[in-house]
Design a protein around this motif. Structure first.
Motif, short mmCIF file in Angstrom:
data_model
loop_
_atom_site.label_atom_id
_atom_site.label_comp_id
_atom_site.label_asym_id
_atom_site.label_seq_id
_atom_site.Cartn_x
_atom_site.Cartn_y
_atom_site.Cartn_z
N ASP A 345 0.86 -1.35 -0.06
CA ASP A 345 0.21 -0.52 0.12
C ASP A 345 0.69 1.20 0.03
O ASP A 345 0.67 2.20 -0.24
CB ASP A 345 -0.96 -0.07 1.33
N GLN A 346 1.85 1.41 0.81
CA GLN A 346 2.80 2.55 0.89
C GLN A 346 3.02 2.53 -0.36
O GLN A 346 3.29 3.70 -1.14
CB GLN A 346 3.71 2.37 1.93
N LYS A 347 4.54 1.38 -1.09
CA LYS A 347 4.24 1.96 -2.52
C LYS A 347 3.75 2.66 -3.37
O LYS A 347 4.48 2.99 -4.46
CB LYS A 347 5.59 0.23 -2.67
N MET A 348 2.59 1.83 -3.06
CA MET A 348 1.45 2.22 -4.49
C MET A 348 1.18 3.52 -4.36
O MET A 348 1.46 4.39 -5.38
CB MET A 348 -0.23 1.35 -4.04
N TYR A 349 1.09 4.01 -3.16
CA TYR A 349 1.24 5.77 -2.78
C TYR A 349 2.29 6.20 -3.24
O TYR A 349 2.12 7.61 -3.67
CB TYR A 349 0.58 5.98 -1.58
N GLN A 350 3.01 6.04 -3.23
CA GLN A 350 5.16 5.75 -3.62
C GLN A 350 4.58 6.61 -4.84
O GLN A 350 5.21 7.43 -5.30
CB GLN A 350 6.09 5.60 -2.74
N GLY A 351 3.73 5.45 -5.41
CA GLY A 351 3.96 5.73 -7.30
C GLY A 351 2.70 6.72 -7.59
O GLY A 351 2.92 7.01 -8.74
N LYS A 352 1.93 6.98 -6.52
CA LYS A 352 1.32 8.07 -7.42
C LYS A 352 1.85 9.42 -7.17
O LYS A 352 0.48 10.22 -7.74
CB LYS A 352 0.11 7.68 -6.21
N ARG A 353 2.24 9.53 -5.92
CA ARG A 353 3.07 10.57 -5.70
C ARG A 353 4.41 11.13 -6.72
O ARG A 353 4.19 12.02 -7.50
CB ARG A 353 3.62 10.95 -4.14
N SER A 354 4.77 9.70 -7.34
CA SER A 354 5.90 10.30 -8.16
C SER A 354 4.91 9.79 -9.85
O SER A 354 5.77 9.85 -11.05
CB SER A 354 6.76 8.71 -8.30
N GLY A 355 3.97 10.22 -10.17
CA GLY A 355 3.75 10.41 -11.86
C GLY A 355 2.88 9.66 -11.57
O GLY A 355 2.08 9.21 -12.86
N LYS A 356 1.85 8.56 -11.15
CA LYS A 356 0.86 7.06 -11.27
C LYS A 356 1.85 6.54 -12.35
O LYS A 356 2.63 6.33 -13.40
CB LYS A 356 -0.24 7.69 -11.59
N ASN A 357 0.59 5.61 -12.91
CA ASN A 357 0.32 4.70 -14.37
C ASN A 357 2.08 4.01 -14.06
O ASN A 357 3.04 3.62 -14.98
CB ASN A 357 0.87 5.20 -14.88
N LYS A 358 2.66 3.59 -13.17
CA LYS A 358 4.16 2.86 -12.70
C LYS A 358 3.87 1.14 -11.66
O LYS A 358 2.52 1.49 -10.69
CB LYS A 358 4.75 3.46 -12.50
N VAL A 359 4.53 0.90 -11.21
CA VAL A 359 4.94 -0.29 -10.74
C VAL A 359 5.56 0.01 -10.19
O VAL A 359 6.84 0.22 -10.26
CB VAL A 359 4.89 -1.94 -11.12
N VAL A 360 5.97 -0.26 -8.78
CA VAL A 360 6.89 0.44 -7.83
C VAL A 360 7.22 -1.10 -6.87
O VAL A 360 6.09 -1.61 -5.95
CB VAL A 360 6.48 1.34 -6.63
N PHE A 361 8.25 -1.37 -6.39
CA PHE A 361 8.26 -2.77 -5.77
C PHE A 361 9.27 -2.61 -5.09
O PHE A 361 9.94 -0.91 -5.00
CB PHE A 361 9.18 -3.71 -6.79
#
Length: 361
Positions: A345-361
């Motif tokens: 969940d934290q990594k998903m919101y990290q991806g949202k804050r950094s531009g969305k449309n991505k996979v954060v591992f």
């Protein structure tokens, strides 16, 4: 073949609500079958007596048919005791009148045996009452046999008497078959059908009705199984969220939003491998469990899902709706499943804050 036909009648004409609220479902179906068989038997006897010209018994048969139609209606109204009383009375009266008019040489007294069988097989009234009725019917049977040796029949059917004997024997065999085969099958079929329907309800309780993916309740069961029975660490967990889903609902309406959720779930099920799991976690969030893959492989598979979804479009009225997703993922710690999901969940919101449309591992 006949038993399969009976199963189909039960499964297609009985609702689970009926079964759970009607404790007498076996009695209901038993009496329903008994009435239908009696109607067919009396219709056959009516045709026979019309053919041989015994009009007194034609009238009796018509009265019997009307009585059985009344019984069938009463069964549909769940009035079982009156049905049993009418059936019992009709069989006794019919056998008595038939014996007085035609004598006992045509096996008409088999109707009394069927009447006694009714008392034994169908619990339409208290057991003690049925025992008393059976005793009275036995006395009636003995009386009719004695009368058969004392009185001459009023009508001589001649050669047609043999046909009537065959009809009486066949109707008795049919009644015995219903008692010995169909009625127990009714009980077995009803029990099986109820178990099957309850299993379906149980399955539906674990499915999200919109996307047909498993829901959070089922995810808890899967996690519990993994925690207790899995030693492998090659599981990865991922949390997916549709980017700007609120704007899709605001711009196109909630029906369009539902179509996007269904399209996403269909695409995800096509892309996941055998042994993987997909759950609707809540709202526009989806949780994935990926089996037997390295972190690099998990990343590649999730990124492929992201690309496929980004290239797809949902047609709604005249619009073509495009959407993207952001995914947070990581290894699944079987000893800390909640922590693993929170990490995603934290990594998903990290991806949202950094531009969305991505996979954060």
């Amino acid at each position: 073949m006949l038993l399969k036909w009976l199963d189909n009648i039960i499964w297609h004409n009985t609702t689970l609500s009926d079964t759970l609220h009607n404790k007498n479902i076996y009695l209901h179906l038993s009496l329903q079958n008994a009435c239908l068989f009696a109607l067919m038997a009396q219709a056959t006897f009516l045709i026979f007596f019309i053919h041989v010209g015994v009009w007194s018994l034609c009238i009796v048969n018509i009265c019997s048919i009307l009585g059985y139609l009344l019984c069938y209606w009463l069964v549909l109204q769940n009035q079982y005791t009156p049905v049993g009383v009418i059936l019992t009375t009709e069989l006794a009266v019919y056998a008595t009148i038939s014996g007085l008019i035609l004598g006992n040489g045509n096996y008409g007294l088999l109707g009394i045996f069927m009447d006694i069988s009714l008392q034994l097989l169908i619990p339409y009234i208290a057991t003690r009452v049925r025992i008393i009725i059976s005793s009275l019917l036995t006395l009636l049977l003995i009386s009719l046999i004695i009368m058969g040796y004392t009185f001459q029949p009023l009508v001589d059917l001649g050669k047609a008497n043999m046909v009537l004997c065959i009809l009486h024997v066949l109707s008795s065999i049919g009644a015995l078959l219903i008692g010995a085969l169909l009625l127990p099958r009714v009980q077995t079929s009803v029990n099986y059908w109820v178990r099957h329907q309850l299993e379906e309800l149980k399955t539906e309780a674990y499915l999200d009705p919109l996307t047909q993916l498993h829901n959070r309740r089922y995810a808890d069961i899967v996690f519990d199984q993994l925690r207790h029975y899995t030693t492998s660490s090659l599981w990865h967990v991922a949390l997916l969220d549709i980017d700007d889903f609120k704007f899709i609902n605001d711009d196109y309406g909630h029906l369009a939003g539902d179509m996007v959720l269904k399209a996403l779930s269909e695409t995800v099920q096509e892309q996941l491998h055998a042994g993987d799991f997909a759950f609707r976690w809540g709202g526009e969030e989806f949780l994935f469990l990926l089996k037997n893959c390295t972190s690099a492989q998990a990343y590649a598979r999730l990124d492929n899902i992201r690309k496929v979804l980004g290239q797809s479009a949902v047609r709604y009225e005249q619009a073509s709706i495009h959407f993207t997703v952001t995914i947070g993922a990581g290894k699944l710690d079987l000893q800390d499943i909640i922590g693993s999901i929170n990490n995603c969940d934290q990594k998903m919101y990290q991806g949202k804050r950094s531009g969305k449309n991505k996979v954060v591992f």
